[in-house]
Scaffold this motif. Structure first.
Motif, PDB file in Angstrom:
ATOM      1  N   GLY A   1       0.798  -1.194   0.263  1.00 40.68           N
ATOM      2  CA  GLY A   1       0.006   0.243  -0.081  1.00 40.68           C
ATOM      3  C   GLY A   1       0.557   1.268   0.018  1.00 40.68           C
ATOM      4  N   LEU A   2       1.709   0.717   0.151  1.00 42.93           N
ATOM      5  CA  LEU A   2       3.321   2.696  -0.235  1.00 42.93           C
ATOM      6  C   LEU A   2       2.687   3.854   1.070  1.00 42.93           C
ATOM      7  CD1 LEU A   2       3.557   2.273  -3.783  1.00 42.93           C
ATOM      8  CD2 LEU A   2       4.346   1.916  -2.370  1.00 42.93           C
ATOM      9  N   LEU A   3       3.816   4.130   1.073  1.00 35.89           N
ATOM     10  CA  LEU A   3       3.383   5.387   1.921  1.00 35.89           C
ATOM     11  C   LEU A   3       2.043   6.179   1.770  1.00 35.89           C
ATOM     12  CD1 LEU A   3       7.095   7.014   1.286  1.00 35.89           C
ATOM     13  CD2 LEU A   3       6.049   5.912   3.478  1.00 35.89           C
ATOM     14  N   GLU A   4       1.416   6.306   0.934  1.00 39.48           N
ATOM     15  CA  GLU A   4       0.056   6.326   0.952  1.00 39.48           C
ATOM     16  C   GLU A   4      -0.783   5.649   1.660  1.00 39.48           C
ATOM     17  OE1 GLU A   4      -1.201   8.706  -0.576  1.00 39.48           O
ATOM     18  OE2 GLU A   4      -3.443   7.944  -0.436  1.00 39.48           O
ATOM     19  N   ALA A   5      -0.795   4.477   1.982  1.00 36.35           N
ATOM     20  CA  ALA A   5      -1.638   3.709   2.948  1.00 36.35           C
ATOM     21  C   ALA A   5      -1.324   3.569   4.734  1.00 36.35           C
ATOM     22  CB  ALA A   5      -1.269   2.138   3.209  1.00 36.35           C
ATOM     23  N   ARG A   6       0.239   3.738   4.516  1.00 39.03           N
ATOM     24  CA  ARG A   6       0.491   4.676   5.562  1.00 39.03           C
ATOM     25  C   ARG A   6       0.029   5.756   6.439  1.00 39.03           C
ATOM     26  NH1 ARG A   6       7.067   5.794   7.814  1.00 39.03           N
ATOM     27  NH2 ARG A   6       6.755   6.490   9.735  1.00 39.03           N
ATOM     28  N   LYS A   7      -0.444   7.096   5.695  1.00 44.85           N
ATOM     29  CA  LYS A   7      -0.821   8.225   5.852  1.00 44.85           C
ATOM     30  C   LYS A   7      -2.330   7.590   6.464  1.00 44.85           C
ATOM     31  CE  LYS A   7      -2.878  10.863   3.048  1.00 44.85           C
ATOM     32  NZ  LYS A   7      -2.881  11.457   0.964  1.00 44.85           N
ATOM     33  N   TRP A   8      -2.872   6.829   6.657  1.00 45.70           N
ATOM     34  CA  TRP A   8      -3.878   6.617   6.423  1.00 45.70           C
ATOM     35  C   TRP A   8      -4.028   6.250   8.171  1.00 45.70           C
ATOM     36  CZ3 TRP A   8      -7.145  10.541   4.950  1.00 45.70           C
ATOM     37  CH2 TRP A   8      -7.479  10.506   4.185  1.00 45.70           C
ATOM     38  N   ASP A   9      -3.312   5.256   8.175  1.00 49.38           N
ATOM     39  CA  ASP A   9      -2.775   4.493   9.375  1.00 49.38           C
ATOM     40  C   ASP A   9      -2.469   5.416  10.154  1.00 49.38           C
ATOM     41  OD1 ASP A   9      -3.143   2.137   8.017  1.00 49.38           O
ATOM     42  OD2 ASP A   9      -0.896   1.375   8.084  1.00 49.38           O
ATOM     43  N   GLU A  10      -1.605   6.460  10.118  1.00 47.99           N
ATOM     44  CA  GLU A  10      -1.319   7.709  11.444  1.00 47.99           C
ATOM     45  C   GLU A  10      -2.426   8.148  11.436  1.00 47.99           C
ATOM     46  OE1 GLU A  10       2.989   7.398  10.054  1.00 47.99           O
ATOM     47  OE2 GLU A  10       2.506   9.167   9.385  1.00 47.99           O
ATOM     48  N   ARG A  11      -3.173   9.612   9.899  1.00 46.71           N
ATOM     49  CA  ARG A  11      -4.394  10.295  10.132  1.00 46.71           C
ATOM     50  C   ARG A  11      -5.718   9.896  10.539  1.00 46.71           C
ATOM     51  NH1 ARG A  11      -5.003  14.895   7.451  1.00 46.71           N
ATOM     52  NH2 ARG A  11      -3.225  14.641   6.623  1.00 46.71           N
ATOM     53  N   ILE A  12      -6.323   8.693  10.422  1.00 50.64           N
ATOM     54  CA  ILE A  12      -7.711   8.021  10.940  1.00 50.64           C
ATOM     55  C   ILE A  12      -7.674   8.424  12.447  1.00 50.64           C
ATOM     56  CG2 ILE A  12      -9.155   6.599  10.657  1.00 50.64           C
ATOM     57  CD1 ILE A  12      -8.785   6.126   8.162  1.00 50.64           C
ATOM     58  N   PRO A  13      -6.727   7.616  13.121  1.00 56.06           N
ATOM     59  CA  PRO A  13      -7.136   7.709  14.707  1.00 56.06           C
ATOM     60  C   PRO A  13      -6.695   9.054  15.166  1.00 56.06           C
ATOM     61  CG  PRO A  13      -5.263   5.697  13.997  1.00 56.06           C
ATOM     62  CD  PRO A  13      -5.880   6.321  12.666  1.00 56.06           C
ATOM     63  N   ASN A  14      -5.538   9.963  14.896  1.00 52.46           N
ATOM     64  CA  ASN A  14      -5.419  11.094  15.195  1.00 52.46           C
ATOM     65  C   ASN A  14      -6.865  11.683  14.466  1.00 52.46           C
ATOM     66  OD1 ASN A  14      -1.738  12.031  14.222  1.00 52.46           O
ATOM     67  ND2 ASN A  14      -2.809  11.081  16.033  1.00 52.46           N
ATOM     68  N   LEU A  15      -7.644  12.170  13.855  1.00 50.88           N
ATOM     69  CA  LEU A  15      -8.219  12.565  13.509  1.00 50.88           C
ATOM     70  C   LEU A  15      -9.527  12.419  14.714  1.00 50.88           C
ATOM     71  CD1 LEU A  15      -9.106  12.386   9.545  1.00 50.88           C
ATOM     72  CD2 LEU A  15      -8.310  13.604  11.379  1.00 50.88           C
ATOM     73  N   HIS A  16      -9.484  11.188  15.826  1.00 53.65           N
ATOM     74  CA  HIS A  16      -9.859  10.744  16.524  1.00 53.65           C
ATOM     75  C   HIS A  16     -10.200  10.568  17.832  1.00 53.65           C
ATOM     76  CE1 HIS A  16     -13.774   9.542  13.654  1.00 53.65           C
ATOM     77  NE2 HIS A  16     -12.667   8.708  12.791  1.00 53.65           N
ATOM     78  N   GLY A  17      -8.547  12.135  17.938  1.00 60.64           N
ATOM     79  CA  GLY A  17      -8.315  12.142  19.400  1.00 60.64           C
ATOM     80  C   GLY A  17      -7.229  10.873  19.754  1.00 60.64           C
ATOM     81  N   ILE A  18      -7.185   9.494  19.002  1.00 58.55           N
ATOM     82  CA  ILE A  18      -5.674   8.957  19.473  1.00 58.55           C
ATOM     83  C   ILE A  18      -4.605   8.559  18.382  1.00 58.55           C
ATOM     84  CG2 ILE A  18      -6.268   6.776  19.155  1.00 58.55           C
ATOM     85  CD1 ILE A  18      -8.103   6.810  20.258  1.00 58.55           C
ATOM     86  N   ILE A  19      -3.259   7.960  19.286  1.00 59.85           N
ATOM     87  CA  ILE A  19      -2.248   8.248  18.624  1.00 59.85           C
ATOM     88  C   ILE A  19      -2.258   7.422  17.168  1.00 59.85           C
ATOM     89  CG2 ILE A  19      -0.160   6.176  18.859  1.00 59.85           C
ATOM     90  CD1 ILE A  19       0.205   8.920  20.684  1.00 59.85           C
ATOM     91  N   GLY A  20      -2.023   7.742  16.262  1.00 63.87           N
ATOM     92  CA  GLY A  20      -1.423   7.543  15.032  1.00 63.87           C
ATOM     93  C   GLY A  20       0.103   7.233  15.040  1.00 63.87           C
ATOM     94  N   GLN A  21       0.200   5.908  14.951  1.00 64.94           N
ATOM     95  CA  GLN A  21       1.557   5.245  14.559  1.00 64.94           C
ATOM     96  C   GLN A  21       1.548   4.228  14.114  1.00 64.94           C
ATOM     97  OE1 GLN A  21       4.129   3.046  15.621  1.00 64.94           O
ATOM     98  NE2 GLN A  21       5.687   4.322  14.914  1.00 64.94           N
ATOM     99  N   GLU A  22       2.384   4.340  13.167  1.00 65.76           N
ATOM    100  CA  GLU A  22       2.191   3.367  11.581  1.00 65.76           C
ATOM    101  C   GLU A  22       2.596   1.486  12.171  1.00 65.76           C
ATOM    102  OE1 GLU A  22       4.567   2.788   8.559  1.00 65.76           O
ATOM    103  OE2 GLU A  22       6.020   3.143   9.642  1.00 65.76           O
ATOM    104  N   THR A  23       2.912   1.435  13.733  1.00 63.29           N
ATOM    105  CA  THR A  23       3.215  -0.090  13.708  1.00 63.29           C
ATOM    106  C   THR A  23       3.328   0.028  15.459  1.00 63.29           C
ATOM    107  OG1 THR A  23       5.940   0.499  15.077  1.00 63.29           O
ATOM    108  CG2 THR A  23       5.695   0.124  12.438  1.00 63.29           C
ATOM    109  N   THR A  24       3.262   0.630  16.046  1.00 62.20           N
ATOM    110  CA  THR A  24       2.613   0.465  18.071  1.00 62.20           C
ATOM    111  C   THR A  24       1.374   0.751  17.626  1.00 62.20           C
ATOM    112  OG1 THR A  24       3.527   2.015  19.037  1.00 62.20           O
ATOM    113  CG2 THR A  24       4.806   0.168  18.878  1.00 62.20           C
ATOM    114  N   GLY A  25       0.551   1.991  17.026  1.00 65.86           N
ATOM    115  CA  GLY A  25      -0.903   2.458  17.123  1.00 65.86           C
ATOM    116  C   GLY A  25      -1.804   1.612  16.423  1.00 65.86           C
ATOM    117  N   PRO A  26      -3.039   1.612  16.371  1.00 67.10           N
ATOM    118  CA  PRO A  26      -4.095   1.011  15.662  1.00 67.10           C
ATOM    119  C   PRO A  26      -3.886   0.893  14.697  1.00 67.10           C
ATOM    120  CG  PRO A  26      -4.567   3.626  16.996  1.00 67.10           C
ATOM    121  CD  PRO A  26      -3.556   3.199  17.778  1.00 67.10           C
ATOM    122  N   GLY A  27      -3.345   2.165  14.157  1.00 69.91           N
ATOM    123  CA  GLY A  27      -3.085   2.130  12.568  1.00 69.91           C
ATOM    124  C   GLY A  27      -2.299   0.624  12.367  1.00 69.91           C
ATOM    125  N   GLY A  28      -1.867   0.375  12.715  1.00 72.07           N
ATOM    126  CA  GLY A  28      -0.513  -0.858  13.121  1.00 72.07           C
ATOM    127  C   GLY A  28      -1.065  -2.514  12.278  1.00 72.07           C
TER     128      GLY A  28
END
Ligand SMILES: [Mn+2]
Ligand SMILES: [Mn+2]
Ligand SMILES: [Mn+2]
Ligand SMILES: [Mn+2]
Lengths: 433, 433, 433, 433
Positions: free
Chosen positions: B91-118
């Motif tokens: 999914g390349l960096l484009e997919a990562r962007k959403w792994d980080e951004r979506i949690p942030n938009l809901h006030g949650i840590i956006g982190q591509e490995t240990t966060g819920p986006g991981g």
């Protein structure tokens, strides 16, 4: 045996006492009590006198040869007892108020057993219970200690690891669920089979069968709810419930519905004050009733108080221990080898066969994967709390608070801890040496 | 052996490739490579060509008889390989962007490995890796698979439990800490002894000794910090650190300093977009550099990218496996009986002796009580995520998300999950059947 | 460190001493000894003087600044020591004679370590070693105790469970096998990889690889034999060996070839007396040699004695402990979680990485099913023997003897025990109170 | 349920059948059987007809609506069954004769279950039982399989590990002990509490309490003996018994009194032939009785046969399974986490609570140290035997035989194995491919 049993109820001035006295009267045949000692501390003398007199009137009415004794001398009550039961509240409802209020003021769940405020309750209570255990070791080494004192899981584990007393932790939630199922399905209790997994106030019911037939699936599908009176009902996510693999204790809402529960608490705090304050008013009313010299039985209003079936749980356990009844009861005991992800000396809430030599925990046949992480996280918090209670070490207390799943950061843990320790100073001499 | 090794690098078009090529050149003597295959997918062909040509120029300059091959045919590259290394980003960096951004938009840590986006990263990646494993089982059954693909812990566990490939998970954090200690204390690497406990991106260093002398205490007392470039430095509470019992991975800040980290992320999101977007710009610049036909070595700028010592970790491991070197390396492998509170097949990050037959995990001598709960909670999330990745079951995915310690309630879990699954639809066919 | 190490050798009057002195001289650089204390008891003074003077002449010849001290004062020797090594024989060869002879007279294997006579050796030795440990706890709490005193497994376990001393048990059998492989395959030691599973004098070598290539299969197929000098060679059943899954220690013949070994022992007893008596004659000759004031080195004849490589094993271990060398050595240590069918505190013989903080046992990758039962049976005997040694309880001693796999019935156990206890009366005060 | 149960008894032509039929009649109310299928093989048709007709007459006399069916078609009997019970003897008493005789001829204990001859019984039986399990998996997947077929421990473990059938192993020894205690102390069965530890035919009773009072100590002190009819009484060593920590199964005499038991066997062999031959004569007489068309009940003489209470054990178990009775029964089930020194899938004989969903093993509160080694050694033999039974591998069979504690050497193991395999050729096709 012929001469009957001696029972000591520590915290005998509790508003719950008429409930347990009623139980003793009802089960006199299987549990022939000769002496019932109600013990309390100086500070509780007034309540002890009121409720103790009611207890005496109840016994008189029953016509049974039970000798009810009121005392402030704990050792006299324990000496030679067959069973010791504890139902104490160190710091009274005043302390509980702050256990609930301080977290709320920082936007955190305020709950006196499973919330971070429960840690204070543990720190206040564990040293007192261990002192009682020293008396039991000396004066009644064969006695069974039935511990109802919350947080019952931590208290039971502290006793199991730090004293030689034979003790069992008890909660009315499992028996409450059974009663609810009995009514719901209109079936005798013994036709129902349930399997509990978890810790005190943190359990999942992984099997519910009636005459061998699975009922768990439909209960989860329909989002049926058994809820204690002290916890507001809130909607579960249906997909979550269906795939959870167990019927969750209502205390699990504090974890699974953290946001909704907090919102509810804050609204309730504003309207009625803390739960402690609400309970205080209920208790005051109860004691007014208890004073009535014509009252000779447990008043109906006690059932509003939240400790339903508490007496039945206690009496059931005593009867099985005394008569080697070998029935299955859900109790708080040392894990042994039941849950492979917890230490052998960790207290868990689990089905046990109650033999004359004590409860034997049954293996669990299903453990929801989801439950494991939360159980382990809470147990870590509990073990650190027990260590803090015994050592009075603030660093360990901070580790405990930071490990609590409802505490979002070390920063918040520190704030809560500092404020709550300060407020509990009179009860925590080990932390203020 | 005489004929040299065949190595396949899957995701060979990565910006990291010059780093590993440099490593292979430097260690040619202990690791005599005959063929180095850089594999990528159609979508990555342009990058593969650019970085592949740079790799060829680097080898030419070295004068070594290494044959560098570029291919889009994975099976050709794997066939008969001695080592397969993966460094992919589905999914390349484009997919990562959403792994980080979506949690942030809901006030949650956006982190591509240990966060819920991981979790999304795991769902996208695990099925692809298991497909690669099928090729390895068939075409190179004796090969070692070195997995750098994040989330490395979950990916490694999924492979260990669902394929027969001999695989090891790798991260540059442990070697990075070693390098930092080497510089800080101006001492040879082999004089330093460290013991790691935990999971990938969730470890505590419980022993740090230099020539047998404890340094952990002073590092914790002074709040010394080793931090990867991608994580902002923040103050630790001194009392917390002193009583924690281990030097925490910088990834642990997402848990212990959840509030400060989130605040920082939200500010950074506003200023620079997600970390994915920042990295994207760095990568674009790197590829501009790589294009230069006069460039014959790894450009200095690559070190800014965040994967320092990645090459050294990989080459170290290959050298020890090939030469039965029996040195200690910190790797991601099956737990076995190391941590008694995790299943035997759970991937953990732990010191291993690397023998010619593979790594043997060493027993841990200290496990901070505090760490156990968090490790268990995250492992529960990881195991549910792996199950979801393999089954495509939304209910299991919801259980996983709700089990994540950074997700405060089932309600939030559901929102995050729904939005993120939708955004990842092209990569998650199993969830959209 | 600069000032060099202090080493105490308890049982310094042993005929083995020149071997270890030679080792210390050879490895002076990695193990710079300042003081070497040879300790013995009053009864051993004559031997201590003879071998001690030889040790001094050896050091003088080496030109090294090692101070050799002879003493009967154990506490003086231990005080502040870095390493304490024990090589004692409580009751001397006279007691050993009866350990071998009494079982033989009843048609049972007579063997001083693994046979039922080894139980007497354990009963005589364990209390003495635990007394030494008390001195070490007091006078040299940071010292490492290297225990060569047989039965090394039981002695090591007794120390680990009943004292706080950091101790390691050692045997020359594992290093002997390595040496044999080195010669057989004409390859450097570090090219050989072996994995040991089991207990002291009861191990199976489950992996033998040279440069990563399996040699175990061919060794078993060809019935190759590595045998200590004190055990006669006998034919193995080829089918048995091929399917056993490990190269058996030569001590295993006492179990697998019980009948042939017994026959051999009885013939040998008739011809030469017990092994103890044979050894006694060898020792007398050695001490005659040692007396020679011109002798400045270990005499060749010592190699006939049976303790080959003993010195090398000891020095290797000390060097790795002192220098945090992290190499793999086969040692007797607490099981921890290595063998899942034994308690965590059971001593086992297993590959360890020797770090500066002590040995870390490596997980075993293969355990022959066949071996498990025998290991467990012998361990049960060992644990009961340790309990008997500490308590002096005859009932427990009888349980131990009856649990020994070479003892066919309780009746025989009782006979052996009664006769052997009586013969050992002077050394077993706890049994004759 | 209304329509009643279907039960299939495999090996229905056994002389024991009248016993179980009597049990079914007696417990009809709790276990309302509609169809009782007695199955046997062609070779057993004559016996099936005789005993089947008796069964029919017994049912007719009872007046109950049970339909007794005789068949040689196993699948017809199993189809849709609620319970399947097996009581087979592959190779009949003729094969047993050699299981007993061959070891005796080589001076080794000849015993059809726990002796080395029991290995042949297992090799003959396990493949047949696993075939039956395939039928059950297909035709009655919800059925409970109650296995009485010896060696019941190994057979039960083989089924648990190699089929999906819900099975339980049963022996009459535990219930026999209970009956003996009931008579001895003249007390109701439910007042007696016993705890069993070990394997089938290798158990220790570690607690015997009557109304909560310990009786184990006095039973051991007085050397009281409960003995099955097929094992001669012999004196126990009083000191051994007193310190053993458990009341030993009479089968343990084969291990603890190996010499006396062998002597007795050899004398008995000379006088009466093997036990198989004695039993054969008893059986022939029984079948003569069964033929009597006037006989409508179980003849008294059956009680001499050795399988006392067998019927009661079977019916008890069926009743508890069907009615979720949750009483405690001693059964052969998978170890789970009960004994920490055995694998989770090893069959053990242990107290279980019998719920409607199956038996739940209770934790053991005491395990005699002495017992552990022998249990582990026998379990190793058992597991190797199961592997040999399934694979037909002679090497594994040799490992198994050599691991048997009553076999003194590999040499003897080889001799026994070769002779016994040859004699069993017709029943062991897997070994003669
Ligand atoms: Mn409760
Ligand atoms: Mn990483
Ligand atoms: Mn040795
Ligand atoms: Mn039986």
């Amino acid at each position: 045996m012929a001469k009957g049993l001696k029972i000591a109820v520590i915290g005998g001035g509790s508003s719950y006492t008429p409930e347990i006295v009623e139980g003793f009267i009802k089960h006199y045949e299987e549990l022939p009590i000769r002496e019932l000692w109600l013990v309390d501390i100086e500070q509780g003398k007034r309540k002890l006198d009121i409720v103790g007199e009611l207890a005496k009137r109840m016994v008189v009415k029953s016509g049974l040869p039970i000798d009810v004794r009121l005392t402030l001398d704990r050792r006299e009550a324990i000496d030679g007892a067959d069973f010791v039961s504890t139902q104490m509240r160190v710091g009274l409802l005043e302390a509980r108020k702050w256990d609930e209020r301080i977290p709320n003021l920082h936007g955190i769940i305020g709950q006196e057993t499973t919330g971070p405020g429960g840690m204070m309750k543990a720190l206040r209570t564990i040293p007192v219970l261990l002192d009682i255990c020293k008396d039991i070791e000396e004066l009644a080494p064969n006695a069974w200690l039935l511990n109802f004192t919350n947080p019952a899981g931590m208290v039971t584990e502290a006793i199991a690891r730090h004293s030689k007393v034979k003790s069992i932790g008890l909660c009315n939630a499992p028996i409450g669920l059974h009663k609810w199922l009995t009514k719901k399905y209109e079936v005798e209790a013994k036709r129902i089979y349930t399997e509990f997994v978890g810790l005190n106030h943190l359990h999942w019911v992984t099997r519910i069968e009636i005459e061998g037939e699975d009922k768990l699936t439909e209960l989860l599908d329909k989002r049926e709810e058994y809820s204690g009176k002290n916890v507001p009902a809130t909607e579960w996510d249906p997909e979550f419930l269906r795939t959870l693999g167990g019927f969750p204790s209502y205390y699990l809402k504090y974890f699974y519905m953290q946001d909704a529960m907090l919102e509810d608490q804050l609204a309730s705090l504003k309207a009625n004050g803390t739960r402690a304050e609400v309970v205080k008013r209920v208790e005051d009313e109860l004691f007014e009733l208890y004073k009535d010299p014509d009252l000779q039985e447990k008043p109906k209003q006690l059932e509003q108080r939240g400790g339903a079936y508490y007496s039945e749980a206690a009496v059931n356990l005593m009867v099985s221990l005394r008569n080697d009844r070998r029935d299955i009861q859900t109790l708080n005991v040392a894990n042994g080898r039941v849950l492979d992800f917890l230490p052998e000396d960790a207290a868990i809430e689990v089905n046990c066969v109650v033999t004359g030599q004590g409860p034997l925990p049954l293996p669990v046949t299903k453990v929801p994967e989801q439950a494991k992480g939360l159980i382990a996280a809470v147990k870590t918090y509990e073990r650190l709390t027990i260590e803090a209670a015994i050592t009075g070490n603030r660093g360990i207390a901070l580790q405990a608070m930071a490990a609590h799943p409802l505490v979002p950061s070390v920063r918040v843990a520190k704030i809560l801890l500092d404020e709550m320790l300060e407020k509990n100073k009179p009860y925590l001499p080990r932390f203020f040496k």
